[in-house]
Design a protein around this motif. Sequence first.
Motif: not given
Length: 154
Positions: A75-86, A111-113, A117-125
């Motif tokens: 979750n920490v790196v997903l937040k970084q991905f959204e903020e710094k890359f997307l 992780p989805v496999g 479901d890491l996309f479920e609560e992340r609308p931007k992702l």
Amino acid sequence: SIAILLYMVRKFKTPDHWYPSDLQKRARVDEYLSWQHVNIRGKGSKLFLTKVLLPLLTDQPLPPEKLEGVTEELNVVLKQFEEKFLQDKPFIAGSEVSLADLVALVELMQPVGSGYDLFEERPKLAAWRRRVEEAVGKQLFQEAHEGLLNTKNL
């Protein structure tokens, strides 16, 4: 590997959006491809190994606290991905899909496999995922991930 992907992009002269000739866009792609090894790939693979493969190989249930720690790392790196890359762009390098987007989404499917479901609560992702799938072709994307998404049947 990233080196093989870059070799193929250059050798087969793929459309420019995959690995842009514009130096600033290419730098964004290269930046992500360098960052993802220990971040998205590292944490996503760790969740998959911890949640799916380890219990399968050891025939032992997974301690919930172990899964919580691994999930939090992702979750920490997903937040970084959204903020710094997307940021507020449709794709990592701007307005068109690139190799960086493809590599990112493929890594996030592990992780989805595993049932997370890491996309479920992340609308931007989730919106970014839809754009990447559409750019690649939904059917092709689903076919490529069919085995991974059926790991629950192991």
